[in-house]
Write an enzyme that holds these catalytic residues in place. Structure first.
Site, PDB file in Angstrom:
ATOM      1  N   ARG A  82       0.854  -1.189   0.000  1.00 40.74           N
ATOM      2  CA  ARG A  82       0.000   0.000   0.000  1.00 40.74           C
ATOM      3  C   ARG A  82       0.890   1.240   0.000  1.00 40.74           C
ATOM      4  O   ARG A  82       1.315   1.713   1.051  1.00 40.74           O
ATOM      5  CB  ARG A  82      -0.933  -0.007   1.209  1.00 40.74           C
ATOM      6  CG  ARG A  82      -2.163   0.858   1.071  1.00 40.74           C
ATOM      7  CD  ARG A  82      -3.085   0.700   2.265  1.00 40.74           C
ATOM      8  NE  ARG A  82      -3.603  -0.635   2.404  1.00 40.74           N
ATOM      9  CZ  ARG A  82      -4.651  -1.130   1.743  1.00 40.74           C
ATOM     10  NH1 ARG A  82      -5.282  -0.359   0.876  1.00 40.74           N
ATOM     11  NH2 ARG A  82      -5.059  -2.366   1.916  1.00 40.74           N
ATOM     12  N   SER A 111      -8.432  -5.382 -10.727  1.00 42.45           N
ATOM     13  CA  SER A 111      -9.870  -5.155 -10.611  1.00 42.45           C
ATOM     14  C   SER A 111     -10.446  -4.944 -12.008  1.00 42.45           C
ATOM     15  O   SER A 111     -10.067  -3.999 -12.694  1.00 42.45           O
ATOM     16  CB  SER A 111     -10.170  -3.929  -9.741  1.00 42.45           C
ATOM     17  OG  SER A 111      -9.872  -4.179  -8.385  1.00 42.45           O
ATOM     18  N   ARG A 165       2.639  -4.480  -6.382  1.00 46.06           N
ATOM     19  CA  ARG A 165       2.038  -5.738  -5.914  1.00 46.06           C
ATOM     20  C   ARG A 165       2.506  -6.928  -6.747  1.00 46.06           C
ATOM     21  O   ARG A 165       2.618  -8.044  -6.235  1.00 46.06           O
ATOM     22  CB  ARG A 165       0.521  -5.615  -5.892  1.00 46.06           C
ATOM     23  CG  ARG A 165       0.064  -4.575  -4.870  1.00 46.06           C
ATOM     24  CD  ARG A 165      -1.413  -4.594  -4.582  1.00 46.06           C
ATOM     25  NE  ARG A 165      -1.742  -3.546  -3.612  1.00 46.06           N
ATOM     26  CZ  ARG A 165      -2.952  -3.347  -3.108  1.00 46.06           C
ATOM     27  NH1 ARG A 165      -3.971  -4.123  -3.467  1.00 46.06           N
ATOM     28  NH2 ARG A 165      -3.160  -2.377  -2.240  1.00 46.06           N
TER      29      ARG A 165
END
Length: 432
Positions: free
Chosen positions: A278, A355, A393
């Protein structure tokens, strides 16, 4: 933006959709303002017609009128203009409030979207690959990168504050390899590559559904510039045809872009503070599809862009799972969203890496992005997007899943061409 006709025709469906997404929505006030606006619009139109007719009549009367009569006629004309302006001002205030509330109305979720409050209620659809079980003491990505002198967190924090970092050596090259592999894969699948601005106007953030509501997550420039740093290339790509009318023969449009992305990560204090999961800045390759307003075709595109991301992970030999995102985790603009979560050993679980979303005409209405169908009718486009690869990530997953016992990192075959043919990165830290 949701079509106002849907709210008029089926307000209960809009209320139910908002409740499923856990997003407040004042449907009653919208209907009240809509009715008021239509009534006031009609009154203004009638008053304007009357004034136009009266002006013509007064113009003729003034030619032969006495001075006293001229003053009386001109005074009446002035009063009529003042009345029209007052009515127009009232109409503008109603429109302003209505438009503000309409920007807050969430898109209607698909019936296939599961009920749920947050990401803990997302529903797993499939898995690929087996999570790796180590027969040695595995390192997390930060321990491994620091041991190889591939990362400097202190320098990143010193220059830019917490959640910033500086990559070095082979980790810099690995980041570039992953991004270029993802971009090349999409170009090979007939996606048009773009190089897009990462500074956009506020109206572009509104047009793509990030404002209002997401201001706390964006880095905003001062008022002199009215610009924001984007959190994803989705924003400038989707806005590329803002205000245009495309021809149906041009569609579908498939775009891909690699860009820097910036996110404030507001509300995540104390969460995922260690490592690259993050962070405030990263690289991302994003895919966007713009097509005709057809539900079946949108679903086909949704599955295709999801498959593109899965192919990236499979070729990089990274285990993952696909989840159907629940209503409470879905967000305002999406009709449906599938997340891909990749196995990250240090988290002892799957972490979100992609996503894939479809929006119907929610974004295109805000952007006034339309097309002319085969019958000549002008309609709003459907839009979709999905991550192809997000650098930090992906680096977590690659370092942790492909580490060797001696501290080197195995390079999956598709990345070797970008890394001088090497099949391992780094030096042996210990004798395996």
């Amino acid at each position: 933006m949701l079509d106002i006709k849907i709210i008029r025709q089926d307000p209960d469906a809009v209320r139910a959709g908002a409740a499923k997404k856990r997003i407040p929505c004042d449907v009653d006030r919208i209907l009240e303002l809509d009715a008021d606006w239509r009534a006031k619009s009609q009154a203004v139109d009638e008053l304007r017609k009357e004034q136009n007719a009266s002006s013509k009549a007064i113009g003729k009367a003034l030619a032969g009128a006495a001075p006293e009569e001229r003053e009386k006629l001109l005074a009446g004309q002035k009063e009529a203009k003042a009345e029209l302006k007052a009515k127009q001002d009232e109409l503008g205030l109603v429109r302003q409030e209505l438009d503000g509330l309409m920007l807050l109305v969430p898109n209607l979720p698909s019936e296939e979207v599961p009920e749920g409050a947050d990401d803990g209620d997302n529903v797993e659809l499939s898995r690929w690959g087996e999570p790796r079980r180590f027969d040695f003491e595995a390192r997390d990505h930060i321990s491994l990168a620091q041991a190889q002198d591939w990362i400097d967190l202190e320098a990143g924090a010193r220059m830019s504050g917490a959640r910033n970092y500086l990559l070095k050596g082979d980790l810099t090259l690995l980041e570039g390899a992953v991004m270029r592999f993802a971009l090349d894969l999409m170009v090979a699948r007939d996606f048009t590559p773009l190089s897009v601005p990462t500074l956009v106007r506020n109206e572009t953030m509104v047009g793509t559904g990030y404002f209002p509501g997401g201001e706390d997550q964006a880095y905003r420039c001062d008022e002199r510039d009215d610009l924001c740093l984007v959190g994803t290339a989705e924003v400038p790509i989707t806005a590329l045809h803002q205000g245009q009318i495309l021809e149906a023969s041009q569609l579908p449009l498939r775009y891909v872009a690699m860009s820097s992305c910036y996110r404030r990560e507001a509300g995540t204090y104390g969460k995922d503070t260690r490592g690259l999961y993050r962070v405030h800045q990263f690289q991302k390759v994003e895919q966007v599809v713009i097509d005709v307003a057809d539900e079946a075709q949108s679903i086909e595109h949704h599955q295709a862009i999801l498959a593109n991301a899965q192919d990236v992970l499979q070729q990089l030999e990274l285990p993952y799972r696909v989840v159907n995102v629940c209503g409470g985790d879905l967000g305002q603009p999406q009709v449906q969203k599938f997340d891909i979560e990749t196995w990250m050993p240090s988290r002892e679980g799957y972490g979100e890496t992609h996503s894939a979303s479809r929006f119907h005409d929610f974004q295109s209405r805000r952007l006034n992005m339309r097309y002319r169908d085969k019958d000549g009718k002008v309609r709003f486009c459907h839009t979709l997007n999905n991550t192809v690869a997000a650098s930090t990530r992906m680096l977590i997953a690659l370092l942790e899943n492909h580490q060797a016992e001696d501290g080197r990192v195995f390079v999956p075959e598709p990345l070797r061409a970008y890394l001088g043919g090497r099949d391992y990165l780094g030096k042996a830290l210990v004798q395996a």
